[in-house]
Design an enzyme around this catalytic site. Sequence first.
Site, PDB file in Angstrom:
ATOM      1  N   ASP A   1      84.725  44.492  60.482  1.00 35.89           N
ATOM      2  CA  ASP A   1      85.187  45.309  61.607  1.00 35.89           C
ATOM      3  C   ASP A   1      84.911  46.794  61.388  1.00 35.89           C
ATOM      4  O   ASP A   1      85.608  47.649  61.918  1.00 35.89           O
ATOM      5  CB  ASP A   1      86.704  45.106  61.826  1.00 35.89           C
ATOM      6  CG  ASP A   1      87.044  43.705  62.307  1.00 35.89           C
ATOM      7  OD1 ASP A   1      86.119  42.910  62.563  1.00 35.89           O
ATOM      8  OD2 ASP A   1      88.250  43.412  62.425  1.00 35.89           O
TER       9      ASP A   1
ATOM     10  N   ASP B   1      92.407  37.397  60.894  1.00 34.72           N
ATOM     11  CA  ASP B   1      91.297  36.795  61.641  1.00 34.72           C
ATOM     12  C   ASP B   1      89.983  36.799  60.846  1.00 34.72           C
ATOM     13  O   ASP B   1      88.934  36.434  61.369  1.00 34.72           O
ATOM     14  CB  ASP B   1      91.117  37.486  63.010  1.00 34.72           C
ATOM     15  CG  ASP B   1      90.764  38.953  62.910  1.00 34.72           C
ATOM     16  OD1 ASP B   1      91.369  39.660  62.080  1.00 34.72           O
ATOM     17  OD2 ASP B   1      89.872  39.405  63.654  1.00 34.72           O
ATOM     18  N   HIS B   2      90.057  37.195  59.564  1.00 40.50           N
ATOM     19  CA  HIS B   2      88.871  37.166  58.698  1.00 40.50           C
ATOM     20  C   HIS B   2      89.092  36.312  57.451  1.00 40.50           C
ATOM     21  O   HIS B   2      88.127  35.914  56.805  1.00 40.50           O
ATOM     22  CB  HIS B   2      88.466  38.600  58.311  1.00 40.50           C
ATOM     23  CG  HIS B   2      88.137  39.434  59.513  1.00 40.50           C
ATOM     24  ND1 HIS B   2      86.848  39.747  59.870  1.00 40.50           N
ATOM     25  CD2 HIS B   2      88.924  39.958  60.483  1.00 40.50           C
ATOM     26  CE1 HIS B   2      86.865  40.440  61.006  1.00 40.50           C
ATOM     27  NE2 HIS B   2      88.109  40.586  61.395  1.00 40.50           N
TER      28      HIS B   2
ATOM     29  N   HIS C   1      83.038  40.749  65.647  1.00 41.33           N
ATOM     30  CA  HIS C   1      83.638  40.489  66.968  1.00 41.33           C
ATOM     31  C   HIS C   1      82.625  40.691  68.096  1.00 41.33           C
ATOM     32  O   HIS C   1      81.716  41.522  67.980  1.00 41.33           O
ATOM     33  CB  HIS C   1      84.824  41.439  67.239  1.00 41.33           C
ATOM     34  CG  HIS C   1      86.030  41.157  66.400  1.00 41.33           C
ATOM     35  ND1 HIS C   1      87.020  40.278  66.788  1.00 41.33           N
ATOM     36  CD2 HIS C   1      86.407  41.645  65.190  1.00 41.33           C
ATOM     37  CE1 HIS C   1      87.962  40.242  65.845  1.00 41.33           C
ATOM     38  NE2 HIS C   1      87.606  41.063  64.858  1.00 41.33           N
TER      39      HIS C   1
ATOM     40  N   HIS D   1      92.315  41.248  57.000  1.00 37.28           N
ATOM     41  CA  HIS D   1      92.977  40.829  58.242  1.00 37.28           C
ATOM     42  C   HIS D   1      92.903  39.308  58.436  1.00 37.28           C
ATOM     43  O   HIS D   1      91.899  38.676  58.102  1.00 37.28           O
ATOM     44  CB  HIS D   1      92.372  41.550  59.453  1.00 37.28           C
ATOM     45  CG  HIS D   1      92.841  42.973  59.567  1.00 37.28           C
ATOM     46  ND1 HIS D   1      92.140  43.938  60.253  1.00 37.28           N
ATOM     47  CD2 HIS D   1      93.948  43.585  59.074  1.00 37.28           C
ATOM     48  CE1 HIS D   1      92.801  45.082  60.184  1.00 37.28           C
ATOM     49  NE2 HIS D   1      93.895  44.890  59.462  1.00 37.28           N
TER      50      HIS D   1
ATOM     51  N   HIS E   1      87.362  42.103  54.758  1.00 41.45           N
ATOM     52  CA  HIS E   1      88.667  42.769  54.657  1.00 41.45           C
ATOM     53  C   HIS E   1      89.783  41.745  54.829  1.00 41.45           C
ATOM     54  O   HIS E   1      89.519  40.577  55.086  1.00 41.45           O
ATOM     55  CB  HIS E   1      88.795  43.942  55.640  1.00 41.45           C
ATOM     56  CG  HIS E   1      88.764  43.580  57.096  1.00 41.45           C
ATOM     57  ND1 HIS E   1      87.670  43.022  57.710  1.00 41.45           N
ATOM     58  CD2 HIS E   1      89.703  43.708  58.071  1.00 41.45           C
ATOM     59  CE1 HIS E   1      87.940  42.829  58.997  1.00 41.45           C
ATOM     60  NE2 HIS E   1      89.168  43.232  59.241  1.00 41.45           N
TER      61      HIS E   1
ATOM     62  N   HIS F   1      88.716  51.096  58.665  1.00 38.92           N
ATOM     63  CA  HIS F   1      89.455  50.069  59.424  1.00 38.92           C
ATOM     64  C   HIS F   1      90.623  49.578  58.552  1.00 38.92           C
ATOM     65  O   HIS F   1      91.764  49.483  59.003  1.00 38.92           O
ATOM     66  CB  HIS F   1      88.500  48.937  59.787  1.00 38.92           C
ATOM     67  CG  HIS F   1      89.119  47.794  60.522  1.00 38.92           C
ATOM     68  ND1 HIS F   1      89.623  47.909  61.791  1.00 38.92           N
ATOM     69  CD2 HIS F   1      89.306  46.500  60.159  1.00 38.92           C
ATOM     70  CE1 HIS F   1      90.104  46.730  62.177  1.00 38.92           C
ATOM     71  NE2 HIS F   1      89.921  45.859  61.202  1.00 38.92           N
TER      72      HIS F   1
HETATM   73 FE    FE Z   1      88.883  41.473  63.124  1.00 43.37          FE
HETATM   74 ZN    ZN Z   2      90.072  43.622  61.199  1.00 43.89          ZN
END
Ligand code: FE
Ligand code: ZN
Length: 255
Positions: free
Chosen positions: A133, A60-61, A171, A58, A56, A114
């Site tokens: 996530d 942090d990905h 995570h 985001h 996805h 998400h």
């Molecule tokens: Fe994440």
């Molecule tokens: Zn995420």
Amino acid sequence: MSPLKVEVIPARSDNYIFLVTCPSSGESVVVDPCSADAVSSKLNDQNQLVAIWNTHHHHDHVGGNRALKAQTACKIIGSKADRSRIPGIDIEVEGGVSFKFAGREVQVIDTPGHTNGAISFWLKEDELLFCGDTLFSLGCGRLFEGTAKEMWESLERIMKLPSSTKVYCAHEYTEANGAFAIKVEPNNGALIARLQEVKELRRYGKSSIPTTLKMELATNPFLRTDSMEIRKNLGLENSKNWEVFAAIRSLKDKF
Ligand code: FE
Ligand code: ZN
């Protein structure tokens, strides 16, 4: 065919990046590189980074997408629905599509909830699932863009995979998730045992990931909407599964 090797690379405070390598061909892919540095240091003459798979959009990905692409000329594979939000995307995929990696079939599963364009990557032969996530060990992702019903349907798609599937969640949230899970299903013996196991792993700084689908079906409250104990605790004995899921999700948001 020798099995793929999956390296779990911790990044930021609780992210995991997965470096997947075929030992015979030396081809590698990286799933959700939040940063390039964490990955570059793991690449060597033996493995050639051929692709980035993003679950996805985001940060942090996808944070390492552009730098890794510049360093390696790998192709970035991400969700068609998120084409404008995945930096450097080359190949747009969606649920039902499959493609090849190191002679295997990789199947894309739509898992919105998400985020709207969230997808998961499933490798049947190697029994691997990369779900970003969407599903966590003992938990699931927050509903930032989708509805509870959409997320439940996404989880149902995952629940239909073989229970021996190894689940690579993005995570390390297991211990905190467990503190909530035990509140909604305090008499679940498998959950009690898993909490103990996770506590031990974390005490020694070890990862609780991957988990297995079998483990999550037995312990994760978000997949256990059939549990009479959970239903009774929530006063939802006669509700639909997705409604029980929605109630658990909103309780967890306030936990
Ligand atoms: Fe994440
Ligand atoms: Zn995420």
